[in-house]
Motif scaffolding. Structure first.
Motif, mmCIF file in Angstrom:
data_model
loop_
_atom_site.group_PDB
_atom_site.id
_atom_site.type_symbol
_atom_site.label_atom_id
_atom_site.label_comp_id
_atom_site.label_asym_id
_atom_site.label_seq_id
_atom_site.Cartn_x
_atom_site.Cartn_y
_atom_site.Cartn_z
ATOM 1 N N ALA A 42 0.858 -1.186 0.000
ATOM 2 C CA ALA A 42 0.000 0.000 0.000
ATOM 3 C C ALA A 42 0.889 1.229 0.000
ATOM 4 C CB ALA A 42 -0.929 0.019 1.202
ATOM 5 N N ARG A 43 0.390 2.305 -0.606
ATOM 6 C CA ARG A 43 1.137 3.576 -0.640
ATOM 7 C C ARG A 43 0.134 4.713 -0.570
ATOM 8 N NH1 ARG A 43 2.681 7.632 -4.091
ATOM 9 N NH2 ARG A 43 4.812 8.443 -3.838
ATOM 10 N N GLY A 44 0.451 5.726 0.249
ATOM 11 C CA GLY A 44 -0.425 6.879 0.353
ATOM 12 C C GLY A 44 0.270 8.047 1.016
ATOM 13 N N SER A 45 -0.250 9.244 0.802
ATOM 14 C CA SER A 45 0.337 10.435 1.414
ATOM 15 C C SER A 45 -0.033 10.567 2.881
ATOM 16 C CB SER A 45 -0.117 11.689 0.647
ATOM 17 O OG SER A 45 -1.542 11.770 0.644
ATOM 18 N N ASP A 46 -1.042 9.812 3.308
ATOM 19 C CA ASP A 46 -1.499 9.847 4.689
ATOM 20 C C ASP A 46 -1.254 8.483 5.326
ATOM 21 O OD1 ASP A 46 -3.228 11.157 6.920
ATOM 22 O OD2 ASP A 46 -4.215 9.228 6.526
ATOM 23 N N ARG A 47 -0.679 8.488 6.541
ATOM 24 C CA ARG A 47 -0.343 7.238 7.212
ATOM 25 C C ARG A 47 -1.590 6.372 7.450
ATOM 26 N NH1 ARG A 47 3.642 5.334 10.849
ATOM 27 N NH2 ARG A 47 4.719 7.342 10.778
ATOM 28 N N ARG A 48 -2.646 6.993 7.962
ATOM 29 C CA ARG A 48 -3.843 6.228 8.255
ATOM 30 C C ARG A 48 -4.463 5.644 6.991
ATOM 31 N NH1 ARG A 48 -7.315 6.250 12.510
ATOM 32 N NH2 ARG A 48 -5.343 6.409 13.670
ATOM 33 N N LEU A 51 -2.413 2.657 5.962
ATOM 34 C CA LEU A 51 -2.701 1.515 6.835
ATOM 35 C C LEU A 51 -4.054 0.897 6.515
ATOM 36 C CD1 LEU A 51 -1.346 2.767 10.289
ATOM 37 C CD2 LEU A 51 -0.558 0.768 9.016
ATOM 38 N N ASN A 52 -5.047 1.731 6.267
ATOM 39 C CA ASN A 52 -6.376 1.214 5.928
ATOM 40 C C ASN A 52 -6.350 0.406 4.634
ATOM 41 O OD1 ASN A 52 -7.507 2.361 8.209
ATOM 42 N ND2 ASN A 52 -8.226 4.199 7.144
ATOM 43 N N ASP A 53 -5.634 0.940 3.621
ATOM 44 C CA ASP A 53 -5.528 0.212 2.352
ATOM 45 C C ASP A 53 -4.786 -1.106 2.549
ATOM 46 O OD1 ASP A 53 -6.896 2.143 0.978
ATOM 47 O OD2 ASP A 53 -5.097 3.154 0.222
ATOM 48 N N LEU A 54 -3.721 -1.064 3.351
ATOM 49 C CA LEU A 54 -2.937 -2.276 3.587
ATOM 50 C C LEU A 54 -3.774 -3.332 4.314
ATOM 51 C CD1 LEU A 54 -0.117 -3.541 3.262
ATOM 52 C CD2 LEU A 54 0.458 -2.625 5.514
ATOM 53 N N THR A 55 -4.527 -2.880 5.312
ATOM 54 C CA THR A 55 -5.390 -3.809 6.054
ATOM 55 C C THR A 55 -6.448 -4.426 5.151
ATOM 56 O OG1 THR A 55 -5.047 -2.552 8.091
ATOM 57 C CG2 THR A 55 -6.960 -4.014 8.008
ATOM 58 N N ARG A 56 -7.049 -3.602 4.312
ATOM 59 C CA ARG A 56 -8.097 -4.103 3.416
ATOM 60 C C ARG A 56 -7.533 -5.117 2.432
ATOM 61 N NH1 ARG A 56 -9.155 -2.177 -1.482
ATOM 62 N NH2 ARG A 56 -8.022 -0.229 -1.058
ATOM 63 N N ARG A 57 -6.390 -4.829 1.854
ATOM 64 C CA ARG A 57 -5.806 -5.744 0.883
ATOM 65 C C ARG A 57 -5.290 -7.022 1.544
ATOM 66 N NH1 ARG A 57 -2.847 -0.557 -1.834
ATOM 67 N NH2 ARG A 57 -4.689 0.188 -2.991
ATOM 68 N N ASN A 59 -6.615 -8.378 4.235
ATOM 69 C CA ASN A 59 -7.813 -9.168 4.526
ATOM 70 C C ASN A 59 -8.355 -9.846 3.273
ATOM 71 O OD1 ASN A 59 -7.717 -8.471 7.224
ATOM 72 N ND2 ASN A 59 -9.162 -6.758 7.002
ATOM 73 N N ALA A 60 -8.266 -9.149 2.133
ATOM 74 C CA ALA A 60 -8.743 -9.742 0.884
ATOM 75 C C ALA A 60 -7.907 -10.965 0.510
ATOM 76 C CB ALA A 60 -8.700 -8.703 -0.237
ATOM 77 N N ALA A 61 -6.586 -10.878 0.705
ATOM 78 C CA ALA A 61 -5.719 -12.019 0.400
ATOM 79 C C ALA A 61 -5.992 -13.185 1.352
ATOM 80 C CB ALA A 61 -4.256 -11.598 0.478
ATOM 81 N N LEU A 62 -6.162 -12.874 2.638
ATOM 82 C CA LEU A 62 -6.442 -13.931 3.615
ATOM 83 C C LEU A 62 -7.789 -14.606 3.334
ATOM 84 C CD1 LEU A 62 -5.224 -12.251 6.930
ATOM 85 C CD2 LEU A 62 -4.143 -14.160 5.716
ATOM 86 N N GLU A 63 -8.797 -13.802 3.018
ATOM 87 C CA GLU A 63 -10.115 -14.372 2.728
ATOM 88 C C GLU A 63 -10.071 -15.280 1.503
ATOM 89 O OE1 GLU A 63 -12.828 -11.157 2.357
ATOM 90 O OE2 GLU A 63 -12.737 -10.589 4.472
#
Length: 233
Positions: A42-48, A51-57, A59-63
């Motif tokens: 994940a990459r973004g100008s905002d830390r949060r 993190l949200n994008d990384l968590t979502r992706r 979870n998608a891989a785990l699911e």
């Protein structure tokens, strides 16, 4: 009649003719498991937001992995990192945040492996490496290989004794330097770095890769010494 003492038996054995041999065995068998590595980014100008994008992706891989049930034998999360990238200059201003999560999965059903790898690689900012083919630590193949190495040592010792006009009498010692599966080269990684749906995604899942299991070579070696009867020279 008095039984010979332990020391006298050892002395007699030490003066008996001996033969030392090495037994080896090498078996080629089909693999039992395939291990794949998954890296979610994940990459973004905002830390949060990163993190949200990384968590979502993640979870998608785990699911996706868990949706294959018993075909995926094990799922493990490795390293996680979130790293700020600073702008060039004197001030400590953050330009962007990079995040990564590394996963590993052990697949036991090879019929699902090709489809699983391409579906994982089709996820957002997800790369896949592997497969690494292998055998389970408790695979009966290891036992068969060791036993075959021992049988070869006995056969080889008997052949040497027969060449001398002698016969095998007893085993002095048997040493196992180790048995191992020969390592394989690490395959290259493949995957997607897309941020939106890939072309053709609307028409369904990506085509499954045709992955042919790589046969495994298991090697075992033993060193053995035997006593023999008096040679006829």
């Amino acid at each position: 009649m008095t039984e010979p003492s332990t020391s006298s038996k050892a002395a007699a054995r030490s003066t008996s003719p001996q033969v030392a041999v090495r037994g080896e065995a090498r078996l080629e068998v089909d693999p039992e498991t395939a291990r794949i590595g998954i890296t979610v980014g994940a990459r973004g100008s905002d830390r949060r937001a990163a993190l949200n994008d990384l968590t979502r992706r993640n979870n998608a891989a785990l699911e996706l992995l868990k949706s294959y049930g018993e075909a995926v034998e094990k799922i493990e999360t490795g390293a996680f990192a979130i790293t700020p990238e600073l702008r060039s200059g004197r001030t400590e201003r953050v330009r962007a945040y990079y995040g990564k999560v590394h996963l590993q999965a052990v697949v036991a059903d090879f019929t699902a492996l090709g489809e699983l790898t391409t579906r994982l690689a089709d996820l957002e900012l997800t790369s896949v490496s592997g497969p690494w083919w292998g055998l389970r630590p408790d695979s009966p193949v290891h036992r068969r290989t060791r036993q075959q190495a021992v049988r070869q040592a006995v056969e080889r010792a008997r052949e040497y004794a027969e060449a001398l006009g002698a016969e095998l009498v007893g085993l002095i010692d048997l040493a196992d330097p180790g048995a191992e599966a020969l390592p394989e080269m690490a395959p290259a990684s493949f995957g997607g770095t897309r941020g939106a749906a890939a072309p053709g995604a609307a028409s369904g899942q990506p085509p499954a890769l045709d992955l042919e299991p790589r046969r495994q070579t298991v090697y075992a070696r033993v060193n053995a010494r035997f006593t023999i009867t008096a040679p006829i020279l």
